[in-house]
Design a protein around this motif. Structure first.
Motif, PDB file in Angstrom:
ATOM      1  N   ALA A 134       0.837  -1.186   0.000  1.00 38.68           N
ATOM      2  CA  ALA A 134       0.000   0.000   0.000  1.00 38.68           C
ATOM      3  C   ALA A 134       0.879   1.245   0.000  1.00 38.68           C
ATOM      4  N   LEU A 135       0.390   2.292  -0.633  1.00 44.15           N
ATOM      5  CA  LEU A 135       1.122   3.549  -0.639  1.00 44.15           C
ATOM      6  C   LEU A 135       1.086   4.185   0.744  1.00 44.15           C
ATOM      7  N   THR A 136       2.152   4.883   1.074  1.00 48.17           N
ATOM      8  CA  THR A 136       2.177   5.639   2.325  1.00 48.17           C
ATOM      9  C   THR A 136       1.327   6.893   2.163  1.00 48.17           C
ATOM     10  N   LEU A 137       1.039   7.561   3.259  1.00 43.70           N
ATOM     11  CA  LEU A 137       0.280   8.815   3.207  1.00 43.70           C
ATOM     12  C   LEU A 137       0.980   9.816   2.294  1.00 43.70           C
ATOM     13  N   ALA A 138       2.291   9.955   2.445  1.00 44.84           N
ATOM     14  CA  ALA A 138       3.047  10.894   1.613  1.00 44.84           C
ATOM     15  C   ALA A 138       2.978  10.515   0.135  1.00 44.84           C
ATOM     16  N   GLU A 139       3.009   9.231  -0.158  1.00 44.89           N
ATOM     17  CA  GLU A 139       2.930   8.782  -1.552  1.00 44.89           C
ATOM     18  C   GLU A 139       1.549   9.038  -2.138  1.00 44.89           C
ATOM     19  N   VAL A 140       0.494   8.832  -1.346  1.00 45.34           N
ATOM     20  CA  VAL A 140      -0.861   9.125  -1.835  1.00 45.34           C
ATOM     21  C   VAL A 140      -0.985  10.613  -2.115  1.00 45.34           C
ATOM     22  N   GLN A 141      -0.464  11.447  -1.219  1.00 43.57           N
ATOM     23  CA  GLN A 141      -0.513  12.893  -1.438  1.00 43.57           C
ATOM     24  C   GLN A 141       0.281  13.277  -2.692  1.00 43.57           C
ATOM     25  N   GLU A 142       1.447  12.664  -2.888  1.00 48.60           N
ATOM     26  CA  GLU A 142       2.234  12.922  -4.091  1.00 48.60           C
ATOM     27  C   GLU A 142       1.457  12.507  -5.336  1.00 48.60           C
ATOM     28  N   MET A 143       0.827  11.338  -5.280  1.00 49.10           N
ATOM     29  CA  MET A 143       0.041  10.864  -6.412  1.00 49.10           C
ATOM     30  C   MET A 143      -1.091  11.844  -6.716  1.00 49.10           C
ATOM     31  N   GLN A 144      -1.781  12.307  -5.675  1.00 48.05           N
ATOM     32  CA  GLN A 144      -2.868  13.265  -5.873  1.00 48.05           C
ATOM     33  C   GLN A 144      -2.347  14.562  -6.494  1.00 48.05           C
ATOM     34  N   LYS A 145      -1.209  15.050  -6.029  1.00 48.08           N
ATOM     35  CA  LYS A 145      -0.629  16.276  -6.585  1.00 48.08           C
ATOM     36  C   LYS A 145      -0.261  16.088  -8.047  1.00 48.08           C
ATOM     37  N   ARG A 146       0.348  14.954  -8.356  1.00 43.86           N
ATOM     38  CA  ARG A 146       0.761  14.697  -9.743  1.00 43.86           C
ATOM     39  C   ARG A 146      -0.457  14.500 -10.659  1.00 43.86           C
ATOM     40  N   LEU A 147      -1.474  13.821 -10.169  1.00 44.56           N
ATOM     41  CA  LEU A 147      -2.701  13.660 -10.960  1.00 44.56           C
ATOM     42  C   LEU A 147      -3.346  15.012 -11.237  1.00 44.56           C
ATOM     43  N   THR A 148      -3.433  15.850 -10.212  1.00 48.85           N
ATOM     44  CA  THR A 148      -4.032  17.176 -10.369  1.00 48.85           C
ATOM     45  C   THR A 148      -3.228  18.000 -11.370  1.00 48.85           C
ATOM     46  N   ALA A 149      -1.892  17.965 -11.256  1.00 53.99           N
ATOM     47  CA  ALA A 149      -1.027  18.707 -12.178  1.00 53.99           C
ATOM     48  C   ALA A 149      -1.186  18.211 -13.615  1.00 53.99           C
ATOM     49  N   ALA A 150      -1.521  16.929 -13.773  1.00 56.28           N
ATOM     50  CA  ALA A 150      -1.709  16.343 -15.107  1.00 56.28           C
ATOM     51  C   ALA A 150      -3.117  16.572 -15.642  1.00 56.28           C
ATOM     52  N   GLY A 151      -3.958  17.265 -14.855  1.00 62.03           N
ATOM     53  CA  GLY A 151      -5.306  17.595 -15.329  1.00 62.03           C
ATOM     54  C   GLY A 151      -6.401  16.660 -14.859  1.00 62.03           C
ATOM     55  N   PHE A 152      -6.116  15.812 -13.885  1.00 62.68           N
ATOM     56  CA  PHE A 152      -7.099  14.872 -13.354  1.00 62.68           C
ATOM     57  C   PHE A 152      -7.484  15.330 -11.948  1.00 62.68           C
ATOM     58  N   ASP A 153      -8.726  15.750 -11.775  1.00 62.41           N
ATOM     59  CA  ASP A 153      -9.186  16.330 -10.510  1.00 62.41           C
ATOM     60  C   ASP A 153      -9.358  15.251  -9.445  1.00 62.41           C
ATOM     61  N   THR A 154      -8.566  15.349  -8.370  1.00 68.30           N
ATOM     62  CA  THR A 154      -8.657  14.399  -7.263  1.00 68.30           C
ATOM     63  C   THR A 154      -9.501  14.925  -6.109  1.00 68.30           C
ATOM     64  N   GLY A 155      -9.962  16.175  -6.222  1.00 66.65           N
ATOM     65  CA  GLY A 155     -10.746  16.753  -5.139  1.00 66.65           C
ATOM     66  C   GLY A 155      -9.889  17.220  -3.973  1.00 66.65           C
ATOM     67  N   GLY A 156      -8.575  17.276  -4.153  1.00 69.25           N
ATOM     68  CA  GLY A 156      -7.679  17.725  -3.095  1.00 69.25           C
ATOM     69  C   GLY A 156      -6.528  16.759  -2.882  1.00 69.25           C
ATOM     70  N   THR A 157      -5.622  17.160  -2.020  1.00 74.00           N
ATOM     71  CA  THR A 157      -4.437  16.342  -1.746  1.00 74.00           C
ATOM     72  C   THR A 157      -4.363  16.016  -0.266  1.00 74.00           C
ATOM     73  N   ASP A 158      -5.400  15.343   0.210  1.00 76.24           N
ATOM     74  CA  ASP A 158      -5.495  15.032   1.636  1.00 76.24           C
ATOM     75  C   ASP A 158      -4.890  13.680   2.009  1.00 76.24           C
ATOM     76  N   GLY A 159      -4.455  12.914   1.009  1.00 78.77           N
ATOM     77  CA  GLY A 159      -3.878  11.610   1.290  1.00 78.77           C
ATOM     78  C   GLY A 159      -4.897  10.503   1.460  1.00 78.77           C
ATOM     79  N   ARG A 160      -6.172  10.820   1.247  1.00 75.89           N
ATOM     80  CA  ARG A 160      -7.241   9.814   1.335  1.00 75.89           C
ATOM     81  C   ARG A 160      -7.747   9.512  -0.067  1.00 75.89           C
ATOM     82  N   VAL A 161      -7.866   8.256  -0.378  1.00 74.72           N
ATOM     83  CA  VAL A 161      -8.315   7.851  -1.707  1.00 74.72           C
ATOM     84  C   VAL A 161      -9.828   7.684  -1.681  1.00 74.72           C
ATOM     85  N   GLY A 162     -10.504   8.753  -2.048  1.00 78.32           N
ATOM     86  CA  GLY A 162     -11.961   8.731  -2.118  1.00 78.32           C
ATOM     87  C   GLY A 162     -12.419   8.592  -3.556  1.00 78.32           C
ATOM     88  N   ASN A 163     -13.700   8.848  -3.777  1.00 75.54           N
ATOM     89  CA  ASN A 163     -14.278   8.668  -5.113  1.00 75.54           C
ATOM     90  C   ASN A 163     -13.625   9.554  -6.168  1.00 75.54           C
TER      91      ASN A 163
END
Length: 103
Positions: A40-69
């Motif tokens: 499983a990804l660490t909290l920091a890795e999930v936040q990094e993934m969310q930041k990178r997804l958002t930067a690539a144009g994919f809306d994650t709804g924020g970078t809280d480290g929680r994998v929601g819908n």
């Protein structure tokens, strides 16, 4: 599924409980194996993934480290665009590695 997640928000827990119910009712096993070979990804890795997804144009709804819908939809859309199969919305190490490579 969402009722189970309201009790325990872990995706793997909800999938396991709901799949058990399906199996008791006679449904077949999972069509795709659960990605259990990855840690499983660490909290920091999930936040990094969310930041990178958002930067690539994919809306994650924020970078809280929680994998929601929203994050799952962003991952699924990224997987489809990047040709990662299956495009299942599971944000593991392979997704993070692809994002680090620039998608």
């Amino acid at each position: 599924f969402y009722s189970v997640k309201s009790y325990n928000p872990a995706m793997s827990y909800a999938l396991a409980i709901c799949h058990l119910g399906d199996r008791i009712l006679g449904a077949p096993p999972f069509l795709q194996p659960f990605p259990g070979s990855e840690r499983a990804l660490t909290l920091a890795e999930v936040q990094e993934m969310q930041k990178r997804l958002t930067a690539a144009g994919f809306d994650t709804g924020g970078t809280d480290g929680r994998v929601g819908n929203d994050t799952m939809k962003a991952i699924r859309d990224f997987q489809a665009k990047a040709g990662l199969q299956p495009a299942d919305g599971y944000g593991g190490l392979k997704v993070l590695a692809k994002l680090r490579q620039g998608g």
